[in-house]
Scaffold this motif. Structure first.
Motif, short mmCIF file in Angstrom:
data_model
loop_
_atom_site.label_atom_id
_atom_site.label_comp_id
_atom_site.label_asym_id
_atom_site.label_seq_id
_atom_site.Cartn_x
_atom_site.Cartn_y
_atom_site.Cartn_z
N LEU A 1 10.03 -10.37 7.63
CA LEU A 1 9.14 -9.29 8.02
C LEU A 1 8.75 -9.37 9.49
O LEU A 1 7.83 -8.68 9.91
CB LEU A 1 7.87 -9.32 7.17
N ARG B 1 0.66 0.03 3.83
CA ARG B 1 1.93 -0.52 4.32
C ARG B 1 2.42 -1.65 3.43
O ARG B 1 3.61 -1.74 3.12
CB ARG B 1 1.73 -1.04 5.74
N MET C 1 3.96 -0.35 0.30
CA MET C 1 5.33 0.12 0.47
C MET C 1 6.31 -1.06 0.52
O MET C 1 7.38 -1.02 -0.08
CB MET C 1 5.45 0.90 1.77
N LEU C 2 5.91 -2.08 1.27
CA LEU C 2 6.78 -3.26 1.35
C LEU C 2 7.01 -3.84 -0.03
O LEU C 2 8.12 -4.26 -0.37
CB LEU C 2 6.15 -4.32 2.26
N ASP C 3 5.96 -3.85 -0.82
CA ASP C 3 6.07 -4.36 -2.18
C ASP C 3 7.07 -3.53 -2.97
O ASP C 3 7.92 -4.05 -3.69
CB ASP C 3 4.69 -4.32 -2.83
N LYS C 4 7.01 -2.21 -2.79
CA LYS C 4 7.90 -1.34 -3.54
C LYS C 4 9.36 -1.57 -3.22
O LYS C 4 10.22 -1.42 -4.07
CB LYS C 4 7.55 0.13 -3.27
N ILE C 5 9.65 -1.87 -1.96
CA ILE C 5 11.06 -2.06 -1.66
C ILE C 5 11.48 -3.51 -1.86
O ILE C 5 12.54 -3.93 -1.43
CB ILE C 5 11.45 -1.58 -0.25
N GLY C 6 10.65 -4.27 -2.55
CA GLY C 6 11.10 -5.58 -2.99
C GLY C 6 10.82 -6.72 -2.04
O GLY C 6 11.67 -7.59 -1.86
N THR C 7 9.64 -6.73 -1.43
CA THR C 7 9.29 -7.87 -0.59
C THR C 7 8.48 -8.85 -1.43
O THR C 7 7.55 -8.46 -2.10
CB THR C 7 8.41 -7.41 0.59
N ARG C 8 8.90 -10.10 -1.34
CA ARG C 8 8.16 -11.11 -2.09
C ARG C 8 6.75 -11.25 -1.53
O ARG C 8 6.54 -11.11 -0.33
CB ARG C 8 8.85 -12.47 -1.95
N ARG C 9 5.85 -11.59 -2.43
CA ARG C 9 4.47 -11.77 -2.02
C ARG C 9 4.35 -12.86 -0.96
O ARG C 9 3.58 -12.73 0.01
CB ARG C 9 3.65 -12.17 -3.23
N LEU D 1 8.40 -1.18 -10.78
CA LEU D 1 7.18 -0.90 -10.03
C LEU D 1 5.99 -0.83 -10.97
O LEU D 1 4.85 -1.02 -10.57
CB LEU D 1 7.30 0.44 -9.29
N ASN E 1 8.02 -12.88 -8.39
CA ASN E 1 9.03 -13.06 -7.35
C ASN E 1 10.39 -12.52 -7.80
O ASN E 1 11.13 -11.95 -7.01
CB ASN E 1 9.18 -14.54 -7.00
N ALA F 1 10.36 -8.86 -7.34
CA ALA F 1 10.52 -8.48 -5.94
C ALA F 1 11.98 -8.62 -5.53
O ALA F 1 12.56 -7.72 -4.92
CB ALA F 1 9.62 -9.35 -5.05
N ARG G 1 14.08 -5.89 -7.02
CA ARG G 1 13.95 -4.63 -6.29
C ARG G 1 14.67 -4.69 -4.95
O ARG G 1 15.31 -3.74 -4.52
CB ARG G 1 12.47 -4.31 -6.04
N GLY G 2 14.55 -5.85 -4.31
CA GLY G 2 15.13 -5.97 -2.98
C GLY G 2 16.64 -6.05 -2.98
O GLY G 2 17.30 -5.60 -2.06
N ASN H 1 7.79 6.90 1.40
CA ASN H 1 7.39 5.52 1.58
C ASN H 1 7.99 4.86 2.80
O ASN H 1 8.44 3.72 2.76
CB ASN H 1 7.75 4.69 0.35
N LEU I 1 7.52 3.17 6.51
CA LEU I 1 6.44 2.50 7.25
C LEU I 1 6.30 3.17 8.60
O LEU I 1 7.23 3.17 9.40
CB LEU I 1 6.77 1.03 7.41
N LEU J 1 14.97 -8.60 4.86
CA LEU J 1 14.32 -9.34 3.79
C LEU J 1 15.29 -10.26 3.07
O LEU J 1 14.89 -11.26 2.50
CB LEU J 1 13.70 -8.37 2.79
#
Ligand SMILES: Nc1ncnc2c1ncn2[C@@H]1O[C@H](COP(=O)(O)OP(=O)(O)OP(=O)(O)O)[C@@H](O)[C@H]1O
Ligand SMILES: [Mg+2]
Lengths: 608, 252
Positions: free
Chosen positions: A266, A521, A524-532, B60, B81, B84, B87-88, B99, B101, B116
């Protein structure tokens, strides 16, 4: 109708308003705290001995006013950004822009005045509270300081009123000038900053020069006198701002140009988070570094004063206290002291003759400090004289005025052996010299209390020598120095705490004020699959920039700034800098963690 | 379950509304499966539960009950994880509301899924360029989302969903904001991915022309699968007619 709508908009963003409102309250409370000292010339005169303190406070006033200004500008833009969309929407639906203008004007002014009043109330209590706490915990002796100080209240009100009036006018004008479309889209606008390399270079050079001038002025304050303070103020503030402005943008751009850095995880997002708020960041970094310097500086000066009080008193005597009283309460208190070394002399008084024991005089060591801070014993005549003086003053302290020896010359001293001593038909007294384990630093409060129990105020009409003997132990010197330096210590810590609060408030405000947008923001990042964990790291990095840079710059400012105090008051100040700085940095780091967790809990929603 | 199924949805229900709120059942006993490489259209009136269904499929949101298997893995049981990463890596999602940014340029937005996954920066650039060219947005890559049109935003969103070559693509009205030419381009790109790279596609759409690209169409009504249309060996225009007719019967 419009008013009702506006009010409902306010309700829907209650949390943001709360952040804004509490930020403003803290600012006005701190502003008042500072003014309660600086607009109180009697207090300053009574509690400080050094004349530069007046200038220092004026400089402080100006700096704080600047910081407050930045804060209010920032808070105002936050307010405006919250309202722009709502008001833009009303305008699109047909509300007149003059009406909307009035609305935002009233809203800003009302919010500002309310915050100032609440801040003042809190400020008065905080001032009194902090003062009480300091005075009792540090055993300072402070005169004439109370939380409520009218001039400070009036000044704070006036200053904030003017600021908010300008803010309200500004908002009004802004809303009527900005096209509706940009109002509606205000939150999505990227900040376009065209960088002109020549301009940036000029800023950099100017900033550098300003900073050098500022540092130079602080280093040569003895030559420059008052002018030096002004030069230092302007140089450091302008220098910091310009350097941050020029360097920060360049660094961000370099990072952005390096594909390797940029396209990893990120990073790009993090860099852009900062880039997007770069004007805001420059101001905040400047303000935070100056506050950082002032807070650490104030606390360091105060703590060195304290250390100075301790070392100076320790250097003047070997024993911490002398016990002459025969009260039970005193005996009990003495029994609790951790004793490292002690010597007791016995004596009897008959008429104008004092009888003491010759074997005690010859065998008991009475220790003292040499000018170079070594421990030796009295010997020969000086030994006899000092025991004489000690006993005389002990006796004087025990007895009512009419039985006193006015001076050691009036007394006839007789040193006799024990059997003769025992035959003298009066009560035996004693005086005990005590050195405690840990000395005054560890046992300050019990030693102070003991002194009070014994009522050690030297009586009038005694010659200085006699007074000095009973009153001449470490604790007595400490009390003497403490009454001189308490004022400084108090101001230092008091202001240190105030600046620290302001620092904390600005940082948390900065962070919370962006949280609303950031939350979206991160969703959105979460939605496209960003790990926590990846998002967490990004947050940690973004916040770290905000904390680390000003800390580094602030520390540098502070180290140069201490020079002012080194040449005017505390020569060994640099020797005592490590402890306060370490404490401060630890607190600062904990605060970083705290803001990090708060921020993360806001922007990263929990998933089941 | 045969190995050819990429998605298997088993009796999922979705009830909105927390404990003390009013309940609303958005999905009722949905049950279907998708073959590998299939292109499925999902149609239905507004509020019928299409977005809700896609959200379940893309992790989601979680169904209130039922199971969803993707590549034979029960995605309702995944850890955070894993979700995530799923999804990624595995899916691409073109959202109804984009959506994007707004603090990243279009190029950076598109590159995000690759970053990512720690794809090296050297590989990222050409990949972004390639997909952007395909969707006709290579001219606007350095603009920010607030500076481009709605249709352009949608194509940027589509590029971001496709750039990492997902094995399943979900689209929530991906052509909703596009003119017919751009819509066609996007649909052709999707079809190409579907045919050449065997990417499975589930696409929500209100547009019969867009739907005719699919091999099978699920009609959703009030949270239930109401009807299914198969293209079979029909040509696209015949299928289009059939869709129009079906939609017509819905309106009656
Ligand atoms: N988070 C939510 N909480 C409560 N109800 C919801 C939520 N999201 C959707 N709904 C309801 O569930 C139903 C289905 O919504 P959904 O978004 O899936 O519709 P849709 O088929 O995508 O419609 P459209 O074509 O308009 O996008 C709607 O009635 C909607 O009001
Ligand atoms: Mg939908």
């Amino acid at each position: 109708m419009l008013f009702k709508l506006a009010l409902s908009g306010l309700k829907s963003r209650f949390k943001d308003y709360l952040v804004l409102f509490s930020g403003l309250i803290v600012t006005s409370a701190i502003f008042y705290m500072f003014l309660s000292l600086s607009t109180n010339p009697e207090f300053l005169k009574q509690n400080t001995t050094i004349s530069i303190i007046g200038v220092v406070f004026i400089i402080g006033d100006i700096l704080l006013a600047l910081i407050t200004l930045v804060y209010i500008i920032y808070a105002n833009s936050f307010l405006l950004s919250m309202r722009q969309r709502d008001y833009g929407l009303f305008m699109m639906l047909g509300a007149k822009s003059s009406k909307i203008g009035n609305l935002i004007f009233v809203e800003t002014l009302f919010l500002g005045i309310l915050a100032t009043v609440v801040g003042l109330v809190i400020g008065v209590f905080a001032t009194q509270g902090v003062a009480n706490l300091l005075i009792s915990n540090l055993s300072l002796s402070i005169n004439g300081f109370i939380g409520f100080h009218m001039p400070a209240i009036l000044w704070t009100m006036a200053f904030f009123f003017v600021l908010f009036l300008f803010a309200a006018l500004f908002n009004r004008i802004k809303l009527s000038v900005i096209p509706i479309l940009s109002l509606l889209k205000s939150n999505e606008k990227p900040v376009k900053y065209r960088r002109n390399p020549v301009l940036i270079f000029a800023q950099f050079i100017l900033g550098l020069i300003a900073l050098i001038v500022g540092y130079y002025a602080m280093n040569n304050i003895m030559i420059l006198k008052t002018d030096g303070f002004w030069l230092a103020l302007i140089g450091v503030v302008v220098g910091t701002f310009l350097l941050f402005k020029s360097i920060f943008g360049v660094v961000i751009d370099i990072l952005r140009q390096s594909n390797r850095v940029k396209y990893r995880n990120l990073n790009n997002f993090t860099i852009n988070q900062i880039k997007f708020r770069i004007t805001e960041y420059t101001r905040i970094l400047t303000v935070v570094s100056i506050l950082f310097a002032m807070a650490v500086g104030a606390i360091t000066v105060s703590l060195s004063m304290r250390t100075l009080t301790f070392t100076n008193s320790e250097n003047l005597a070997y024993y911490d206290t002398a016990i002459y009283s025969e009260k039970d309460s005193v005996k009990k208190a003495v029994a609790k002291l951790p004793i490292e070394d002690e010597t007791t002399f016995h004596y009897k008084v008959e008429g104008s003759t004092i009888y003491a024991l010759s074997d005690e005089l010859n065998t008991l060591p009475m220790k003292m400090k040499t000018p170079d801070n070594k421990v030796t014993s009295y010997s020969g005549d000086s030994s006899k004289n000092s025991v004489n003086d000690l006993i005389t003053s002990a006796y004087n302290n025990l007895h009512p005025k009419n039985e006193l020896f006015a001076s050691s010359k009036d007394v006839n001293y007789q040193y006799v052996n024990r059997s003769t001593f025992n035959t003298i038909p009066v009560t035996q007294h004693s005086v005990q010299l005590i050195k405690t384990v840990g000395g005054i630093r560890e046992n300050l409060s019990s030693l102070n209390a003991l002194n009070q129990l014994q009522n050690a105020t030297p009586s009038l009409g005694l010659d200085v020598m006699t007074q000095a003997q009973v009153g001449g132990q470490v604790i007595n010197y400490y009390q003497l120095f403490n009454s001189t330096y308490s004022g400084f210590q108090f101001m230092g810590i008091f202001l240190g705490v105030a600046f620290l609060t302001m620092l904390a408030s600005i940082l948390i405000f900065k962070i919370l004020s962006g949280a609303h947008q950031d939350k979206k923001r991160y969703e959105m990042l979460d939605k496209i699959g960003t790990r926590r964990s990846v998002m967490t790291r990004s947050i940690a990095k973004e916040l770290a920039v905000l904390f680390v840079l000003p800390a580094l710059v602030g520390l540098t400012h502070m180290l140069f700034g201490l020079k002012l105090f080194q040449v005017t008051m505390i020569p060994q100040i640099y020797g005592t800098v490590v402890v306060p700085v370490t404490i401060f940095l630890t607190l600062y780091f904990l605060y970083y963690l705290l803001t990090f967790f708060i921020y993360r809990s806001i922007v990263l929603r929990k998933r089941k | 379950m045969t190995n050819n199924q990429i998605v298997k949805v088993q009796n999922i229900n979705k009830i909105y509304g927390k404990r003390n709120e009013k309940k609303y059942q958005a999905l009722k006993d949905i049950d279907f499966s998708v073959q590998k490489g299939e292109f499925i259209g999902i149609m239905g009136a507004s509020g019928s539960g299409k977005t809700t269904l896609l959200n379940m499929l893309s992790t989601l949101d979680k169904p209130t009950s039922g199971h969803i298997y993707i590549n034979e893995q029960d995605i309702t049981q995944l850890k955070k994880n894993q979700m995530a990463d799923f999804r990624g890596r595995e899916i691409g999602f073109i959202f109804q509301d984009f959506n994007l940014l707004e603090n990243l340029s279009c190029r950076e937005n598109i590159a995000l899924p690759l970053s990512l996954q720690n794809v090296s920066s050297k590989e990222i650039k050409p990949k972004v360029q390639k997909i952007a060219t395909k969707l006709g947005i290579s001219q606007i890559l350095d603009k920010y989302p607030s500076e481009i049109s709605g249709g352009q935003k949608q194509r940027v969103a589509a590029s971001r969903a496709l750039v990492h070559e997902p094995s399943i693509l979900f689209g929530d009205e991906p052509t909703g904001a596009l003119d017919s030419k751009s819509a066609k381009e996007l649909l052709n790109t999707m079809q190409q991915l579907n045919e050449e790279d065997a990417v499975s596609i589930l696409m929500v759409t209100h547009d019969a022309a867009a739907a005719s690209y699919a091999q099978r169409i699920l009609f959703i009504k009030d949270g239930e699968i109401h009807r299914e249309l198969k293209r079979g060996q029909n040509s696209r225009s015949d299928f289009y007619q059939e869709i129009i007719q079906t939609l017509g019967t819905y309106e009656q």
